[in-house]
Design a protein around this motif. Structure first.
Motif, PDB file in Angstrom:
ATOM      1  N   TRP A  88       0.814  -1.199   0.000  1.00  0.00           N
ATOM      2  CA  TRP A  88       0.000   0.000   0.000  1.00  0.00           C
ATOM      3  C   TRP A  88       0.858   1.265   0.000  1.00  0.00           C
ATOM      4  O   TRP A  88       0.376   2.344  -0.282  1.00  0.00           O
ATOM      5  CB  TRP A  88      -0.888   0.000   1.245  1.00  0.00           C
TER       6      TRP A  88
ATOM      7  N   ARG B 170       0.738   3.534  -3.046  1.00  0.00           N
ATOM      8  CA  ARG B 170      -0.450   4.268  -3.466  1.00  0.00           C
ATOM      9  C   ARG B 170      -0.276   5.754  -3.210  1.00  0.00           C
ATOM     10  O   ARG B 170       0.695   6.202  -2.622  1.00  0.00           O
ATOM     11  CB  ARG B 170      -1.660   3.756  -2.697  1.00  0.00           C
TER      12      ARG B 170
ATOM     13  N   HIS C 122      -4.715   7.825  -0.322  1.00  0.00           N
ATOM     14  CA  HIS C 122      -4.978   6.427   0.010  1.00  0.00           C
ATOM     15  C   HIS C 122      -4.253   6.028   1.285  1.00  0.00           C
ATOM     16  O   HIS C 122      -4.810   5.352   2.140  1.00  0.00           O
ATOM     17  CB  HIS C 122      -4.514   5.521  -1.132  1.00  0.00           C
TER      18      HIS C 122
ATOM     19  N   ARG D  13      -5.913   7.538   4.252  1.00  0.00           N
ATOM     20  CA  ARG D  13      -7.161   6.847   4.533  1.00  0.00           C
ATOM     21  C   ARG D  13      -6.884   5.502   5.218  1.00  0.00           C
ATOM     22  O   ARG D  13      -7.545   5.134   6.178  1.00  0.00           O
ATOM     23  CB  ARG D  13      -7.902   6.618   3.214  1.00  0.00           C
ATOM     24  N   TYR D  14      -5.873   4.821   4.695  1.00  0.00           N
ATOM     25  CA  TYR D  14      -5.514   3.523   5.263  1.00  0.00           C
ATOM     26  C   TYR D  14      -5.086   3.665   6.717  1.00  0.00           C
ATOM     27  O   TYR D  14      -5.535   2.926   7.592  1.00  0.00           O
ATOM     28  CB  TYR D  14      -4.379   2.916   4.432  1.00  0.00           C
TER      29      TYR D  14
ATOM     30  N   TRP E 267     -14.589   1.134   2.002  1.00  0.00           N
ATOM     31  CA  TRP E 267     -13.262   1.536   2.424  1.00  0.00           C
ATOM     32  C   TRP E 267     -12.450   0.376   2.986  1.00  0.00           C
ATOM     33  O   TRP E 267     -11.238   0.375   2.910  1.00  0.00           O
ATOM     34  CB  TRP E 267     -13.377   2.606   3.518  1.00  0.00           C
TER      35      TRP E 267
ATOM     36  N   TYR F  27      -9.145  -2.190   1.864  1.00  0.00           N
ATOM     37  CA  TYR F  27      -7.708  -2.201   2.131  1.00  0.00           C
ATOM     38  C   TYR F  27      -7.316  -3.338   3.076  1.00  0.00           C
ATOM     39  O   TYR F  27      -6.180  -3.755   3.106  1.00  0.00           O
ATOM     40  CB  TYR F  27      -7.272  -0.898   2.807  1.00  0.00           C
TER      41      TYR F  27
END
Lengths: 641, 641
Positions: A1, A4, A8, A11-12, A161, A164
């Protein structure tokens, strides 16, 4: 991740910590509710019974006591047996196996969670000698898994969401935090919970996880504290001190000197021996119970009923048999706890062991009498520690949990000493209780170390059966045939001429991904390469890891005879970086790779270039001692066994 | 070792625990002696100075104070600069790098140990703002390493039994236990020590190690307790409460409620910001000092002298400048500590940060005044926690160490909250202090996670330079030439026809082993296979891993021209199970393998069978971001950077 975009990643990260916060809050609430319900049910039962006793209606009292216990036990057993058999027992072995990579079906489903909580309340309040720590760990892990997989698709509680987190690693991290939260909720011991997860449950650990698990347990502690504060205003019925075990080590300044050591050492040795006996008998009893439970629902319930009635008789009868001494004998507690564990209801082992240990410690303290200047309450704490060390073989976490329970750090050196002695003694006799349970359940648990005889073998010695592989562009019919006839979860993909100069290993494709390709029918009429845009027909969500135990089935996919003659280009969907070992690699070293990196499939490539580019595939089962010894029985007799 | 006989295993296990016991005892004794010496030296200095002050001879008092500080500082700087430059600084970065696999020369030699202990005593008692926790961790690690390598061969302190421990893994385990013992000795915090080793120092961790580290720290705690007990009988001069930091949180029942949270949160945020500023300035100061120190011994000593005089002036002068308030300002402590760290003397960072944090906490507490009902001493503890969280970024270990120091578990939720906030705030600003130090020292430290751009590369993208390999039976001259012209530590061994059907990878041979073969001159007159008995000419001890930083040199081996024309059969001495990756493997996944399994060499095998059986060899340096970005500068601008 990390590759990204910034949004992103943010958010993760936010989501990750939000999930941990939610997990902590929910686990704390679950722990509190469990305690509240147990205290109220058991409290009402106790009040009614003792009122009858005071009115000299002993037979009636026994009747009510036994009947209520019976009803509660049967309730727990019925819901467990019929709705969620995976909720039976403590749940710690299941969580431990999951964190080792064994994904048993249904262990973290919402149904299991519900049955676990309700069943645990019923079982504990039915006066069975079972604890709530183990079920709370399982509850925490269930909450974590459900949160991580974005609610349950079945019950339509999902969120976009959360995609992930639809992978093995994030889910595993959350489950680890969940088990820490469970222990923290059971004992109100945040640091102890983290250490418990680290020492007894997890198979992989990262520094970052320590920090996140710690956050989760801190939330649990705060939530528990807040809820108990609310209860102190007196709206919670019979809820007392929070339902937590509290050792009342009254003497403020505990002083101990060299002459106090011998009794403590004796206590430790005794605790180690008792602990390993506990494990031994528990294993025997469980084997017997498993035989009974396998016969069907009727037998399961019959067993639960028998145990319930026996326990009621014992508890009610014992005070008459024993003279009214201030200290109950240790044996009277240990036996029911062994007897109660195997029935089909959620039941923990931790708290019975602590209570038995405390009784054992007091007994030793009384026997020592005036020869020791130590307090009896101190002996109780040390007795608990010795029995925990002897049966569960945890050290640092038990130590910290006891410290957090007693709130007295001066005990530390003594507790450490007792734990060291009892664990060493017990380790010489038999295995850890959780390892015994994991083995009894038949999970293919991967040990950290390789067995000595594995050094004598190479990986090619354990590769069995014909290797099934696919071409880079494969006929649909072939894929369907292979998927139907085997249960393998991963297949090597090999490019043959004319698509490459020579036969070349392209990568590894998962069964789950093949099923999705078949479902979406992205077929080619002829053996040619796809255009670049084929992967746009899929979203990342299609290839997300499904919830624990859920997967598509090849039988559900209906294809026409025409489809069967078409082709699929597997290249865009293949993992091009599978881990590989050369066939001459020692099995022990391959196991280290498999275990440390946390693999599910390991490809075996040939040493010499004249053969196919891949000669085998290793999975977890190929490393199991039973499998290896079954293939090479001569090793059993060798000196490396 | 599991494949050896029972007697060997027993001997190994007994020895393992004996070593841990010895390690604990020695580390405890070292910690005690350090404290004793510091308290006595600093105490005498203080008594003399304050007597002069009372007699109104202020200038004389300053003279004595500054002169004694100057002598002590110069002594520490001289022995460090001339005898063991590796002993400078805290030592924790070195230990951390060692446990990550970086074997810097001399970091664990007996000379470093001696200088570390003596220098630390001198530096701390010279009123410099440096701590003893870091040096004690290094001391513990040194003792562990020296014990593990069987004493020092140079000083003839060795033992045959210890050959079991002459390998990387056992030595690493011991050093981990040693660093835990160091923290335990510095703070008398056994559980905290173990967690510190786990969280801040170690890169690999096994459950079994938790148990052994715990045993070691328990021994440290008992030894410290016993020695302090002896001292309480009054034979230790000015030795007071054991020289340990003691927070005097007097109020027995600390009560805190929701309204107390805002000040605590503010404290946490402030601590995080201050902590990251601390790291920022420390890095700047260290860079400047490094420039000075590189210029030679004279500059090193000059720097130390300047710092000493400045510190003396500050300490002596400040009480005159500030009005006699009960609370010294935070800044007055933080700056000297940053200034003092970089000089060439053993000096820790932990205790200055704790003291500065406590001052900061009191300051916040005073500013809050009546708006908060919390005790000032509580604010001091929380201030320490916030600054530790902000600069060292440790969570669980700081929490447990503070709990063990304050002996009050009720603080736990507040300490956790402060740590969470300060670490989060500081993490957003810059890196962990130890990571900064490790990077400043230039150690090739392997991070746990791969950088995002590594996913875009395959291993073949970073393999550089011509690959050097040996035949299974190789000419001595070739080996000598290769060893002389390169510094590589591992070489692939390849079997060519006629010794095999085709060109086949046989394994990996280490430089150290080649040197031993050359030394022993087991040469063959012609290119043929050895008999089976050649390995009998060697004992296991010959191939044992040497002590840290020690190895043979190719230049020391004298061979005749005749020898050069002979051959060596490398087969019996080759590791036949090297870990391999296919050249198309993603660099990020190869890094995971490299790091998780703890490798030093990783062979790259070709995808297609038409080429040589091995196409490259990856070492730690090939995974360093600087190396990768140097080869592919375009990645710097890409979105993955």
């Amino acid at each position: 991740w990390r590759s990204r975009g910034r949004a992103h990643i943010l958010r993760y990260v936010v989501l990750k910590w939000t999930l941990c916060f939610l997990l902590g809050a929910l686990a704390g609430a679950a722990g509190f509710l469990t305690n509240l319900a147990i205290e109220n049910i058991a409290g009402v039962k106790f009040v009614v019974t003792s009122n009858m006793m005071l009115a000299d209606r002993h037979l009636w009292a026994f009747g009510v006591f036994a009947a209520s216990n019976f009803v509660l036990t049967m309730f727990a057993a019925v819901i467990t047996a019929f709705f969620a058999p995976a909720a039976a027992g403590s749940g710690i072995p299941e969580v431990k196996a999951y964190l080792n990579g064994v994904d048993a079906p249904e262990i973290f489903s919402p149904r299991t969670l519900a049955v676990k909580v309700v069943g645990c309340i019923a079982a504990v309040s039915s006066s069975l000698h079972v604890g709530k720590a183990g079920p709370l760990v399982h509850t925490g892990a269930c909450i974590a898994s459900i949160l991580g997989q974005g609610g349950s698709r079945k019950y339509r509680l999902t969120c976009k969401w959360l995609r992930y987190f639809k992978n093995d690693r994030d889910r595993r991290d959350l489950v680890t935090c969940g088990s820490a939260a469970g222990v923290a909720a059971a004992f109100r011991a945040p640091v102890g919970g983290v250490l418990f997860a680290l020492e007894a449950v997890s198979s992989w650990w990262r520094s970052a996880l320590l920090w996140r698990a710690f956050f989760t347990t801190a939330v649990v502690a705060v939530v528990l504290r807040a809820l108990i504060d609310i209860c102190h205003r007196g709206k919670c019925g019979l809820f007392g001190k929070g339902g937590l075990i509290m050792f009342d080590v009254t003497s403020d300044t505990i002083a101990y000197h060299l002459p106090d050591l011998p009794p403590v050492i004796i206590l430790g040795i005794g605790g180690g021996i008792l602990g390993s006996f506990y494990n031994f008998f528990l294993e025997k009893v469980l084997r017997a119970y498993n035989l009974i439970n396998e016969k069907g629902y009727g037998y399961k319930l019959l067993l639960a009923a028998t145990i319930s009635i026996c326990t009621s008789c014992c508890i009610f009868g014992l005070p008459w048999l024993a003279s009214c001494s201030p200290c109950p004998t240790g044996i009277s507690e240990a036996c029911p706890s062994i007897g109660s564990y195997g029935i089909a209801a959620p039941s923990g082992l931790f708290i019975p062991v602590i209570l038995t240990g405390a009784t054992y410690g007091r007994l030793v303290g009384m026997l020592m009498g005036s020869r020791s200047t130590l307090d009896h309450s101190l002996f109780a704490v040390l007795g608990s520690a010795s029995l925990l060390g002897g049966s569960m073989r945890m050290t640092v976490s038990v130590c910290v949990i006891l410290l957090e329970l007693t709130n007295n750090l001066l005990l530390l050196p003594l507790v450490m000493l007792v734990l060291l002695i009892s664990k060493t003694v017990a380790d010489a006799l038999n295995a850890n209780i959780y390892d015994i349970l994991v083995k009894l359940k038949g999970f293919p648990y991967l040990e950290t170390h390789a067995e000595p005889y594995m050094r004598q073998l190479t990986v090619s010695d354990v590769v069995t059966g014909p290797l099934l592989m696919f071409n880079g562009i494969e006929k649909v019919g072939n894929i369907v045939h292979v998927l139907k006839t085997t249960g393998h979860h991963g297949f090597p993909v090999v490019d043959e001429p004319p698509f490459s100069d020579s036969s070349v290993l392209y990568g590894l494709i998962l069964r789950a991904h093949l099923l999705i390709l078949l479902k979406k029918r992205v077929f080619l009429p002829s053996r040619s390469l796809f255009g670049i845009d084929v992967s746009k027909q899929f979203s990342a969500d299609d290839f997300a890891k499904r919830g624990s135990g859920k997967h598509d089935d090849i039988e559900d996919i209906k294809l026409t005879a025409e489809d069967m003659e078409m082709f699929i280009d597997l290249h865009p969907f293949t993992n091009t970086s599978p881990y590989t070992v050369v066939e001459t690699m020692s099995l022990a070293k391959a196991l280290i790779l498999f275990r440390e990196v946390g693999l599910r499939h390991l490809l075996v490539v040939p040493k010499s270039s004249s053969r196919a580019p891949v000669v085998g595939i290793l999975t977890r089962h190929d490393f199991m001692p039973e499998h290896v010894l079954g293939l090479h029985p001569s090793l059993l007799k060798s000196r490396w066994k």
